[in-house]
Scaffold this active site. Structure first.
Site, PDB file in Angstrom:
ATOM      1  N   LYS A 177      17.134  -0.426  -8.123  1.00  0.00           N
ATOM      2  CA  LYS A 177      16.071   0.306  -8.836  1.00  0.00           C
ATOM      3  C   LYS A 177      15.749   1.576  -8.065  1.00  0.00           C
ATOM      4  O   LYS A 177      15.317   1.533  -6.913  1.00  0.00           O
ATOM      5  CB  LYS A 177      14.799  -0.543  -8.948  1.00  0.00           C
ATOM      6  CG  LYS A 177      13.759   0.132  -9.830  1.00  0.00           C
ATOM      7  CD  LYS A 177      12.393  -0.491  -9.733  1.00  0.00           C
ATOM      8  CE  LYS A 177      11.588   0.035  -8.577  1.00  0.00           C
ATOM      9  NZ  LYS A 177      11.354   1.479  -8.568  1.00  0.00           N
ATOM     10  N   GLU A 251      13.131  -1.694   5.126  1.00  0.00           N
ATOM     11  CA  GLU A 251      13.127  -0.402   5.840  1.00  0.00           C
ATOM     12  C   GLU A 251      11.823   0.282   5.464  1.00  0.00           C
ATOM     13  O   GLU A 251      11.681   0.794   4.353  1.00  0.00           O
ATOM     14  CB  GLU A 251      14.310   0.459   5.390  1.00  0.00           C
ATOM     15  CG  GLU A 251      15.670  -0.141   5.668  1.00  0.00           C
ATOM     16  CD  GLU A 251      16.062  -0.080   7.138  1.00  0.00           C
ATOM     17  OE1 GLU A 251      15.269   0.430   7.949  1.00  0.00           O
ATOM     18  OE2 GLU A 251      17.142  -0.572   7.463  1.00  0.00           O
ATOM     19  N   CYS A 285      11.284   9.201   6.720  1.00  0.00           N
ATOM     20  CA  CYS A 285      10.608   8.051   7.331  1.00  0.00           C
ATOM     21  C   CYS A 285      10.587   8.158   8.851  1.00  0.00           C
ATOM     22  O   CYS A 285       9.679   7.683   9.496  1.00  0.00           O
ATOM     23  CB  CYS A 285      11.296   6.772   6.909  1.00  0.00           C
ATOM     24  SG  CYS A 285      13.063   6.841   7.166  1.00  0.00           S
ATOM     25  N   GLU A 385       0.775   6.856   8.595  1.00  0.00           N
ATOM     26  CA  GLU A 385       1.864   7.701   8.109  1.00  0.00           C
ATOM     27  C   GLU A 385       1.332   8.602   6.988  1.00  0.00           C
ATOM     28  O   GLU A 385       0.663   8.134   6.073  1.00  0.00           O
ATOM     29  CB  GLU A 385       2.980   6.811   7.554  1.00  0.00           C
ATOM     30  CG  GLU A 385       4.189   7.600   7.110  1.00  0.00           C
ATOM     31  CD  GLU A 385       5.271   6.718   6.510  1.00  0.00           C
ATOM     32  OE1 GLU A 385       4.933   5.842   5.689  1.00  0.00           O
ATOM     33  OE2 GLU A 385       6.442   6.913   6.852  1.00  0.00           O
TER      34      GLU A 385
HETATM   35  P1  NAD Z   1       6.705   3.104  -2.074  1.00  0.00           P
HETATM   36  O1  NAD Z   1       6.623   1.929  -1.166  1.00  0.00           O
HETATM   37  O2  NAD Z   1       5.506   3.500  -2.814  1.00  0.00           O
HETATM   38  O3  NAD Z   1       7.849   2.862  -3.182  1.00  0.00           O
HETATM   39  C1  NAD Z   1       9.177   2.567  -2.814  1.00  0.00           C
HETATM   40  C2  NAD Z   1       9.868   1.891  -3.976  1.00  0.00           C
HETATM   41  O4  NAD Z   1       9.245   0.637  -4.236  1.00  0.00           O
HETATM   42  C3  NAD Z   1       9.803   2.668  -5.292  1.00  0.00           C
HETATM   43  O5  NAD Z   1      11.041   2.489  -5.957  1.00  0.00           O
HETATM   44  C4  NAD Z   1       8.687   1.960  -6.051  1.00  0.00           C
HETATM   45  O6  NAD Z   1       8.815   2.048  -7.439  1.00  0.00           O
HETATM   46  C5  NAD Z   1       8.868   0.525  -5.596  1.00  0.00           C
HETATM   47  N1  NAD Z   1       7.661  -0.299  -5.629  1.00  0.00           N
HETATM   48  C6  NAD Z   1       6.379   0.109  -5.488  1.00  0.00           C
HETATM   49  N2  NAD Z   1       5.555  -0.960  -5.503  1.00  0.00           N
HETATM   50  C7  NAD Z   1       6.348  -2.059  -5.637  1.00  0.00           C
HETATM   51  C8  NAD Z   1       6.082  -3.443  -5.708  1.00  0.00           C
HETATM   52  N3  NAD Z   1       4.849  -3.924  -5.616  1.00  0.00           N
HETATM   53  N4  NAD Z   1       7.124  -4.308  -5.845  1.00  0.00           N
HETATM   54  C9  NAD Z   1       8.388  -3.819  -5.922  1.00  0.00           C
HETATM   55  N5  NAD Z   1       8.706  -2.509  -5.864  1.00  0.00           N
HETATM   56  C10 NAD Z   1       7.690  -1.639  -5.720  1.00  0.00           C
HETATM   57  O7  NAD Z   1       7.291   4.263  -1.165  1.00  0.00           O
HETATM   58  P2  NAD Z   1       7.579   5.767  -1.564  1.00  0.00           P
HETATM   59  O8  NAD Z   1       6.270   6.473  -1.628  1.00  0.00           O
HETATM   60  O9  NAD Z   1       8.501   5.828  -2.723  1.00  0.00           O
HETATM   61  O10 NAD Z   1       8.425   6.259  -0.273  1.00  0.00           O
HETATM   62  C11 NAD Z   1       7.856   6.650   0.896  1.00  0.00           C
HETATM   63  C12 NAD Z   1       7.850   5.509   1.899  1.00  0.00           C
HETATM   64  O11 NAD Z   1       9.185   5.051   2.142  1.00  0.00           O
HETATM   65  C13 NAD Z   1       7.339   5.962   3.247  1.00  0.00           C
HETATM   66  O12 NAD Z   1       6.470   4.985   3.766  1.00  0.00           O
HETATM   67  C14 NAD Z   1       8.609   6.044   4.107  1.00  0.00           C
HETATM   68  O13 NAD Z   1       8.400   5.915   5.471  1.00  0.00           O
HETATM   69  C15 NAD Z   1       9.415   4.933   3.532  1.00  0.00           C
HETATM   70  N6  NAD Z   1      10.838   5.124   3.826  1.00  0.00           N
HETATM   71  C16 NAD Z   1      11.400   4.346   4.798  1.00  0.00           C
HETATM   72  C17 NAD Z   1      12.732   4.531   5.153  1.00  0.00           C
HETATM   73  C18 NAD Z   1      13.371   3.680   6.218  1.00  0.00           C
HETATM   74  O14 NAD Z   1      14.602   3.650   6.294  1.00  0.00           O
HETATM   75  N7  NAD Z   1      12.613   2.976   7.058  1.00  0.00           N
HETATM   76  C19 NAD Z   1      13.499   5.497   4.500  1.00  0.00           C
HETATM   77  C20 NAD Z   1      12.894   6.277   3.522  1.00  0.00           C
HETATM   78  C21 NAD Z   1      11.549   6.079   3.189  1.00  0.00           C
END
Ligand code: NAD
Length: 495
Positions: A177, A251, A285, A385
């Site tokens: 997804k 992650e 991230c 963050e």
């Molecule tokens: P987010 O957690 O809001 O969403 C990430 C994904 O999860 C999206 O596809 C979203 O639709 C889905 N999602 C949201 N709520 C969900 C739920 N309850 N159940 C299942 N899926 C759900 O994050 P974001 O705002 O899209 O991305 C930014 C975050 O991602 C930052 O915290 C960043 O640090 C992290 N990130 C981490 C890495 C890593 O490798 N550690 C890499 C890139 C981004």
């Protein structure tokens, strides 16, 4: 452009006709419409992945054949790179330089995965565990099954590649997804995957928000979850995967410390510190958002830093020379601005920036100035963050203090040390509670090495052998080398 659901090798409409729009964060223009799956579409996608997992075509495909498919995907990404770069710029607000690097890195990653698949040894005799006359002990590795893979919006193509590559290398199947903010490049990747000869159902790609993600990862046929996103969502996901005892790779977020020692070479450390927190407008991230600078060098470092930060100029992503673009959405812009206001209210010393950019064409998009505060651990942004172009700078006296400040965080994704003394730099690196530590470098990753976080930055690793292992179950096969009843004394335990 229209992004449909890619299920069982075909592009399909949302069964309840739920179609949404994604816009360019640089100017608000429409980029694509995308189909949001209904619960029954999610069910079809998981069932397709389940059937594909058990189908003889995929189950019996050799590692070499899977390696050939992975290589074809890499080649096709390169062939379509111009088109993907264009889409990624508009959909995610990436600059052209970043989008080109992302497409190049994803093609390279699939190439590396091809080699990984070719070199996989799924059955290994352990001679040191085996005992002649008693046992012959073998490890067998088996793909874990159907994966639910959920990715964020900051590196849409790269994240999709990191997820799908190991699935294909190990013989798993997946429903991936993508994030609703950035559905476009995953739509092209789906075409590439079909054209490269991946059997129908092995890779299914959908888009949608939290509801779709929840429905996907709680589906009873899913055996593994691979999630990249925020720590808060990660915590909810861990609760949701518990009832089915799923293998989960997480992650999550970061608040990485970037340490500049007195003996750092400032001709690289200053630009390195800026690159660490400003790459992709701070939406990485592993961004170095806590800059720790040693006392003696602080005035000189800050003088150079504040001169150099002026050279990082916001630019529209239509400008091929843009180095610093918008943030992904209005929601993200508001989050960043609220952290900036909070830090001002907490009397963090604003050293540079601190405002939204609204002059001329910029007002149509979501641009924030590169922003630097002088802070201490009492400030909120030392701990939370932001995911935007904001750095908190903190002075320290001793190396022990730098280590303790770095580790004073619930996160542990990454960190860096700038020094010319490698003994000292390695000592610090070994003391950091972080999954990746750079010395005189930042952001660069190596697909042969693990990436992931300590503490609340995650569980497990992507890339490297560790990343591959997380898609495999291990089976111990014990063959008896002792086949005379009189020698099998352990049977006597029940007689
Ligand atoms: P987010 O957690 O809001 O969403 C990430 C994904 O999860 C999206 O596809 C979203 O639709 C889905 N999602 C949201 N709520 C969900 C739920 N309850 N159940 C299942 N899926 C759900 O994050 P974001 O705002 O899209 O991305 C930014 C975050 O991602 C930052 O915290 C960043 O640090 C992290 N990130 C981490 C890495 C890593 O490798 N550690 C890499 C890139 C981004």
């Amino acid at each position: 452009m229209e992004v449909k659901l890619f299920i069982n090798g075909e592009f399909k409409n949302s069964s309840d006709n739920n179609i949404k729009k994604s816009h360019d964060p640089s100017n608000g223009e429409l980029v694509t419409t995308y189909h949001v799956p209904s619960l029954s579409d999610v069910d079809s996608a998981v069932k397709a992945a389940h059937e594909a997992f058990y189908s003889p075509t995929w189950k019996n495909m050799s590692c070499d054949q899977r390696a050939d498919i992975l290589q074809k995907i890499s080649d096709k990404i390169k062939e379509r790179s111009k088109e993907i770069v264009d889409v990624e710029i508009k959909d995610s607000g990436s600059t052209m330089r970043k989008a080109k690097a992302d497409v190049h890195n994803t093609a390279s990653f699939f190439k590396v995965m091809s080699k990984v698949a070719r070199d996989l040894r799924l059955k290994t005799l352990d001679e040191s565990a085996s005992r002649p006359g008693f046992s012959i002990n073998t490890r067998e590795y088996a793909p874990i099954g159907v994966c639910a893979q959920i990715i964020p919006w900051n590196f849409p193509l790269v994240m999709a590649g990191w997820k799908i590559g190991p699935v294909l290398a190990t013989g798993c199947t997946t429903v991936l997804k993508s994030a609703e903010e950035t559905p476009a490049s995953a739509g092209i990747l789906a075409e590439i995957i079909r054209d490269a000869g991946v059997p129908a159902g092995v890779v299914n790609i959908i888009t949608g928000g939290a509801d779709v993600g929840r429905a996907l990862l709680t589906h009873p046929l899913v055996r593994k979850v691979a999630f990249t996103g925020s720590t808060n969502v990660g915590k909810e996901i861990l609760k949701n995967v518990a009832p089915n005892v799923l293998n989960a790779t997480m992650e999550l977020g970061g608040k990485s410390a970037n340490i500049v020692l007195n003996d750092a070479d400032l001709s690289i450390a200053v630009d390195g510190a800026l690159y660490a927190f400003l790459y992709h407008s701070g939406q990485a991230c592993d961004s170095g958002t806590r800059l720790l600078v040693q006392e003696e060098i602080y005035p000189q470092f800050m003088d150079l830093f504040l001169k150099r930060i002026k050279d990082v100029k916001p630019a529209l992503t239509s400008d091929p020379n843009a180095g610093f673009g918008p943030v992904v959405s209005e929601k993200q812009l508001n989050t960043i601005m609220s952290y900036i206001e909070k830090t001002k209210a907490e009397e963090g010393k604003l050293l540079f920036g601190g405002s939204r950019v609204v002059v001329g064409e910029f007002k149509k998009g979501y641009f924030v100035e590169p922003t630097a505060f002088e802070i201490t651990p009492k400030h909120t942004i030392f701990h939370e963050e932001i995911f935007g172009p904001v750095v908190g700078i903190t002075k320290f006296k001793t190396i022990e203090e730098a280590i303790s400040l770095s580790n004073y965080s619930k996160f542990g994704l990454a960190g860096a040390v700038w020094s010319q003394d490698m003994t000292k730099a390695h000592q610090i690196a070994s003391s950091l509670e972080a999954g990746t530590v750079w010395i005189n470098e930042y952001h660069l990753l190596n697909p042969g090495m693990p990436f992931g976080g300590f503490k609340e930055s995650g569980i497990g690793r992507e890339m490297g052998p560790e990343g591959i292992m997380s898609y495999l179950e291990v089976r111990h096969v014990w063959e008896s080398d002792c086949n005379e009843r009189s020698k099998k004394m352990w049977f006597d335990a029940i007689f």
